[in-house]
Design a protein around this motif. Structure first.
Motif, PDB file in Angstrom:
ATOM      1  N   ASP A  65       0.805  -1.225   0.000  1.00  0.00           N
ATOM      2  CA  ASP A  65       0.000   0.000   0.000  1.00  0.00           C
ATOM      3  C   ASP A  65       0.835   1.270   0.000  1.00  0.00           C
ATOM      4  OD1 ASP A  65      -2.813  -0.929   0.176  1.00  0.00           O
ATOM      5  OD2 ASP A  65      -2.050  -1.943   1.962  1.00  0.00           O
ATOM      6  N   LEU A  66       2.131   1.125   0.289  1.00  0.00           N
ATOM      7  CA  LEU A  66       3.020   2.290   0.329  1.00  0.00           C
ATOM      8  C   LEU A  66       4.245   1.990  -0.535  1.00  0.00           C
ATOM      9  CD1 LEU A  66       4.155   4.985   1.507  1.00  0.00           C
ATOM     10  CD2 LEU A  66       4.835   3.719   3.543  1.00  0.00           C
ATOM     11  N   ILE A  67       4.535   2.891  -1.477  1.00  0.00           N
ATOM     12  CA  ILE A  67       5.631   2.687  -2.425  1.00  0.00           C
ATOM     13  C   ILE A  67       6.802   3.597  -2.063  1.00  0.00           C
ATOM     14  CG2 ILE A  67       6.296   2.891  -4.859  1.00  0.00           C
ATOM     15  CD1 ILE A  67       4.303   0.652  -4.419  1.00  0.00           C
ATOM     16  N   PHE A  68       7.999   3.026  -1.931  1.00  0.00           N
ATOM     17  CA  PHE A  68       9.233   3.799  -1.762  1.00  0.00           C
ATOM     18  C   PHE A  68       9.975   3.784  -3.096  1.00  0.00           C
ATOM     19  CE2 PHE A  68      10.547   4.695   2.775  1.00  0.00           C
ATOM     20  CZ  PHE A  68       9.277   4.542   3.313  1.00  0.00           C
ATOM     21  N   ILE A  69      10.106   4.959  -3.739  1.00  0.00           N
ATOM     22  CA  ILE A  69      10.797   5.023  -5.034  1.00  0.00           C
ATOM     23  C   ILE A  69      12.221   5.518  -4.788  1.00  0.00           C
ATOM     24  CG2 ILE A  69      10.736   5.977  -7.379  1.00  0.00           C
ATOM     25  CD1 ILE A  69       7.720   6.530  -6.911  1.00  0.00           C
ATOM     26  N   ILE A  70      13.194   4.594  -4.821  1.00  0.00           N
ATOM     27  CA  ILE A  70      14.590   4.957  -4.532  1.00  0.00           C
ATOM     28  C   ILE A  70      15.481   4.430  -5.664  1.00  0.00           C
ATOM     29  CG2 ILE A  70      16.309   5.053  -2.664  1.00  0.00           C
ATOM     30  CD1 ILE A  70      14.169   3.935  -0.808  1.00  0.00           C
ATOM     31  N   CYS A  71      15.025   4.658  -6.898  1.00  0.00           N
ATOM     32  CA  CYS A  71      15.792   4.188  -8.065  1.00  0.00           C
ATOM     33  C   CYS A  71      16.281   5.400  -8.854  1.00  0.00           C
ATOM     34  CB  CYS A  71      14.916   3.277  -8.927  1.00  0.00           C
ATOM     35  SG  CYS A  71      13.341   4.039  -9.364  1.00  0.00           S
ATOM     36  N   SER A  72      16.752   5.191 -10.097  1.00  0.00           N
ATOM     37  CA  SER A  72      17.277   6.309 -10.885  1.00  0.00           C
ATOM     38  C   SER A  72      16.148   7.292 -11.241  1.00  0.00           C
ATOM     39  CB  SER A  72      17.947   5.782 -12.156  1.00  0.00           C
ATOM     40  OG  SER A  72      17.046   4.994 -12.898  1.00  0.00           O
ATOM     41  N   PRO A  73      16.462   8.614 -11.265  1.00  0.00           N
ATOM     42  CA  PRO A  73      15.423   9.642 -11.439  1.00  0.00           C
ATOM     43  C   PRO A  73      14.615   9.534 -12.722  1.00  0.00           C
ATOM     44  CG  PRO A  73      17.463  10.633 -10.653  1.00  0.00           C
ATOM     45  CD  PRO A  73      17.780   9.206 -10.976  1.00  0.00           C
ATOM     46  N   ASN A  74      15.154   8.876 -13.770  1.00  0.00           N
ATOM     47  CA  ASN A  74      14.390   8.778 -15.019  1.00  0.00           C
ATOM     48  C   ASN A  74      13.121   7.942 -14.869  1.00  0.00           C
ATOM     49  OD1 ASN A  74      16.357   6.629 -14.726  1.00  0.00           O
ATOM     50  ND2 ASN A  74      15.714   5.926 -16.746  1.00  0.00           N
ATOM     51  N   LEU A  75      13.011   7.173 -13.764  1.00  0.00           N
ATOM     52  CA  LEU A  75      11.812   6.347 -13.545  1.00  0.00           C
ATOM     53  C   LEU A  75      10.872   6.933 -12.486  1.00  0.00           C
ATOM     54  CD1 LEU A  75      13.522   2.824 -13.525  1.00  0.00           C
ATOM     55  CD2 LEU A  75      12.012   3.718 -15.299  1.00  0.00           C
ATOM     56  N   HIS A  76      11.295   7.988 -11.787  1.00  0.00           N
ATOM     57  CA  HIS A  76      10.507   8.519 -10.663  1.00  0.00           C
ATOM     58  C   HIS A  76       9.077   8.880 -11.057  1.00  0.00           C
ATOM     59  CE1 HIS A  76      14.144   9.749  -7.916  1.00  0.00           C
ATOM     60  NE2 HIS A  76      14.137   8.478  -8.247  1.00  0.00           N
ATOM     61  N   ALA A  77       8.944   9.693 -12.121  1.00  0.00           N
ATOM     62  CA  ALA A  77       7.616  10.184 -12.507  1.00  0.00           C
ATOM     63  C   ALA A  77       6.716   9.037 -12.963  1.00  0.00           C
ATOM     64  CB  ALA A  77       7.750  11.224 -13.620  1.00  0.00           C
ATOM     65  N   GLN A  78       7.268   8.161 -13.783  1.00  0.00           N
ATOM     66  CA  GLN A  78       6.487   7.036 -14.323  1.00  0.00           C
ATOM     67  C   GLN A  78       5.898   6.178 -13.194  1.00  0.00           C
ATOM     68  OE1 GLN A  78       8.873   4.427 -16.785  1.00  0.00           O
ATOM     69  NE2 GLN A  78       7.439   2.748 -16.549  1.00  0.00           N
ATOM     70  N   ILE A  79       6.753   5.817 -12.221  1.00  0.00           N
ATOM     71  CA  ILE A  79       6.294   4.940 -11.129  1.00  0.00           C
ATOM     72  C   ILE A  79       5.324   5.676 -10.210  1.00  0.00           C
ATOM     73  CG2 ILE A  79       7.016   3.556  -9.139  1.00  0.00           C
ATOM     74  CD1 ILE A  79       9.735   3.163 -10.574  1.00  0.00           C
ATOM     75  N   ALA A  80       5.649   6.941  -9.874  1.00  0.00           N
ATOM     76  CA  ALA A  80       4.806   7.710  -8.942  1.00  0.00           C
ATOM     77  C   ALA A  80       3.397   7.908  -9.499  1.00  0.00           C
ATOM     78  CB  ALA A  80       5.450   9.060  -8.649  1.00  0.00           C
ATOM     79  N   VAL A  81       3.315   8.295 -10.773  1.00  0.00           N
ATOM     80  CA  VAL A  81       1.996   8.553 -11.387  1.00  0.00           C
ATOM     81  C   VAL A  81       1.176   7.260 -11.439  1.00  0.00           C
ATOM     82  CG1 VAL A  81       0.847   9.221 -13.551  1.00  0.00           C
ATOM     83  CG2 VAL A  81       2.782  10.557 -12.688  1.00  0.00           C
ATOM     84  N   LYS A  82       1.823   6.154 -11.832  1.00  0.00           N
ATOM     85  CA  LYS A  82       1.134   4.853 -11.892  1.00  0.00           C
ATOM     86  C   LYS A  82       0.643   4.430 -10.507  1.00  0.00           C
ATOM     87  CE  LYS A  82       2.513   1.743 -15.622  1.00  0.00           C
ATOM     88  NZ  LYS A  82       3.381   0.648 -16.015  1.00  0.00           N
ATOM     89  N   ALA A  83       1.529   4.578  -9.501  1.00  0.00           N
ATOM     90  CA  ALA A  83       1.209   4.135  -8.140  1.00  0.00           C
ATOM     91  C   ALA A  83       0.018   4.910  -7.584  1.00  0.00           C
ATOM     92  CB  ALA A  83       2.427   4.304  -7.239  1.00  0.00           C
ATOM     93  N   LEU A  84       0.022   6.239  -7.745  1.00  0.00           N
ATOM     94  CA  LEU A  84      -1.096   7.052  -7.238  1.00  0.00           C
ATOM     95  C   LEU A  84      -2.387   6.687  -7.970  1.00  0.00           C
ATOM     96  CD1 LEU A  84       0.742  10.497  -6.949  1.00  0.00           C
ATOM     97  CD2 LEU A  84      -0.154   9.171  -5.046  1.00  0.00           C
ATOM     98  N   GLY A  85      -2.257   6.414  -9.278  1.00  0.00           N
ATOM     99  CA  GLY A  85      -3.426   6.068 -10.092  1.00  0.00           C
ATOM    100  C   GLY A  85      -4.127   4.801  -9.640  1.00  0.00           C
ATOM    101  N   ILE A  86      -3.388   3.872  -9.000  1.00  0.00           N
ATOM    102  CA  ILE A  86      -4.041   2.645  -8.523  1.00  0.00           C
ATOM    103  C   ILE A  86      -4.169   2.633  -6.990  1.00  0.00           C
ATOM    104  CG2 ILE A  86      -3.507   1.185 -10.507  1.00  0.00           C
ATOM    105  CD1 ILE A  86      -1.106   0.104  -9.063  1.00  0.00           C
ATOM    106  N   GLY A  87      -4.081   3.832  -6.405  1.00  0.00           N
ATOM    107  CA  GLY A  87      -4.426   3.971  -4.987  1.00  0.00           C
ATOM    108  C   GLY A  87      -3.333   3.627  -3.994  1.00  0.00           C
ATOM    109  N   LYS A  88      -2.062   3.818  -4.367  1.00  0.00           N
ATOM    110  CA  LYS A  88      -0.969   3.529  -3.429  1.00  0.00           C
ATOM    111  C   LYS A  88      -0.357   4.844  -2.928  1.00  0.00           C
ATOM    112  CE  LYS A  88      -1.037  -0.881  -4.908  1.00  0.00           C
ATOM    113  NZ  LYS A  88      -1.364  -2.066  -4.154  1.00  0.00           N
ATOM    114  N   HIS A  89       0.036   4.879  -1.659  1.00  0.00           N
ATOM    115  CA  HIS A  89       0.781   6.022  -1.121  1.00  0.00           C
ATOM    116  C   HIS A  89       2.201   6.006  -1.700  1.00  0.00           C
ATOM    117  CE1 HIS A  89      -2.399   6.581   1.825  1.00  0.00           C
ATOM    118  NE2 HIS A  89      -2.285   5.325   2.182  1.00  0.00           N
TER     119      HIS A  89
END
Length: 392
Positions: A65-89
């Protein structure tokens, strides 16, 4: 009810925070790595039950339910937008994406799902010394509000590069001292002074273009030195120097001067002096020890500067406080994490970084412009389409 956590990334920060998350009562359910072998290796070392190199495999898990994004910055936006879209913090490492366009997508997603936590890891906000500094400024230690004159930040540290060539070596992938340390400085200054940068001037340099391990056809393009000035909205002038040429050591000093005195944070300690006084006041001394019974990988811990790690631990503690009082796994209380940097703050930091890069290229002062609309990917084509529509 603490939420299950999915971690994106396999770097040193992950090896430090996973044991700490467990200590705080969180369950780390899944980890993503760029390659399956990297994910498997870290999952085995940290005893994480599920590993993968497919982003969706982590996001779609019911126990996460909670996502920690600690990878290379080129993936930050892609993962964050997807995660919020399916209801994850989401807790996203700095910087918020590679450019303002990516940061804006993250802002839009967070505004669309305001019931979800969406914060950026600007962990220095949670360091007690800076909390005390902000309080002292608000209470008039430096004079009345708006009387802050000069803010001087100096960060000296060793190289940020690894032994082998990876995204840290590449400027376009988000590597370098400006994005990885400068983003913290830009955010912190705004947080402490409640002012935002209006115009900036920067000098950004890459002095180390090859190392013993990184040479041949591949050259390092990420900057290892930068110095910049910022004119703030309330009249303060900021100067910052970030230097990667001191191997094996780390020092950070943040000095803020006002009409009535000055405040300085050195490492994790806060000192101050009034203009009419002849000696420094010791306002806060950091005596808390970070050695947590050997649970933390010492090699990994040594790669992360102490103030940043301490701030990150405080931030995780605040996340725990936000989730703990609520019965539902998806519910949370805003108060403990109200201090954290939002995606809007991440967009502002990205705007300043973009302006600094432009300033360095043009060798002139540049106005900070925070975008509100996504930039047109092909302005020439759009202009041609508009012209043809008019002629019809």
């Amino acid at each position: 009810m603490l939420p299950g956590i999915g971690v994106f990334g396999t770097g040193n920060v992950v090896k430090v925070i996973v044991p700490f998350l467990r200590e705080k009562g969180f369950k780390v359910e899944a980890i993503w790595g760029r390659t399956l072998s990297a994910a498997e290796e870290v999952a085995k070392e940290l005893e994480i039950p599920f590993h993968t190199n497919k982003i969706d495999d982590v996001l779609l898990r019911k126990d996460v339910d909670l996502i920690f994004i600690i990878c290379s910055p080129n993936l930050h936006a892609q993962i964050a937008v997807k995660a919020l879209g399916i209801g994850k913090h989401v807790l996203c490492d700095k910087p918020a994406g590679l450019c303002q366009g990516e940061a804006l997508k993250m802002v839009r997603a967070s505004q669309y799902y305001p019931s979800l936590i969406s914060i950026v890891n600007h962990s220095l906000r949670f360091l007690p010394a800076f909390g005390q500094m902000r309080r002292a400024i608000a209470e008039g230690y430096l004079g009345q509000e708006g009387e802050i004159t000069v803010c001087d930040v100096r960060v000296q540290m060793g190289s940020l590069l690894h032994d082998s060539y990876d995204w840290l070596c590449d400027d376009t992938m988000g590597g370098g001292v400006l994005t990885l340390v400068g983003s913290h400085v830009i955010d912190l200054v705004s947080h402490l002074t409640s002012q935002r940068a209006v115009r900036v001037h920067g000098v950004i340099r890459t002095f180390t273009k090859t190392t013993e391990r990184v040479n041949g056809i591949r050259h390092i393009s990420s900057p290892d030195f930068c110095t910049f000035q910022m004119e703030m909205s309330g009249g303060a002038l900021v100067t910052a120097t970030l230097n990667n040429h001191l191997p094996g050591s780390f020092s950070q000093e943040v000095l803020i001067c006002g009409q009535a005195g000055h405040l300085m944070v050195r490492g994790g300690d806060l000192y101050g002096r009034k203009s009419n006084s002849s000696k420094d006041d010791v306002i806060y001394l950091d005596v808390e020890d970070l050695q947590r019974g050997g649970a933390i990988n010492s090699t990994a811990a040594s790669a992360i500067p102490r103030p940043y790690m301490k701030g990150l631990f405080k931030m995780i503690g605040a996340l725990r406080e936000a989730f703990l009082p609520v019965e539902d796994k998806r519910g949370w209380v805003k108060e403990p994490v109200a201090l954290a940097a939002t995606f809007e703050d991440g967009l502002y930091v990205q705007a300043v970084i973009d302006a600094l890069k432009k300033s360095n290229a043009n060798r002139e002062w540049v106005k900070v412009n925070v975008i509100t609309e996504e930039p047109d990917p092909d302005p020439l084509l759009s202009a041609a389409v508009r012209r043809s529509a008019i002629s019809m």
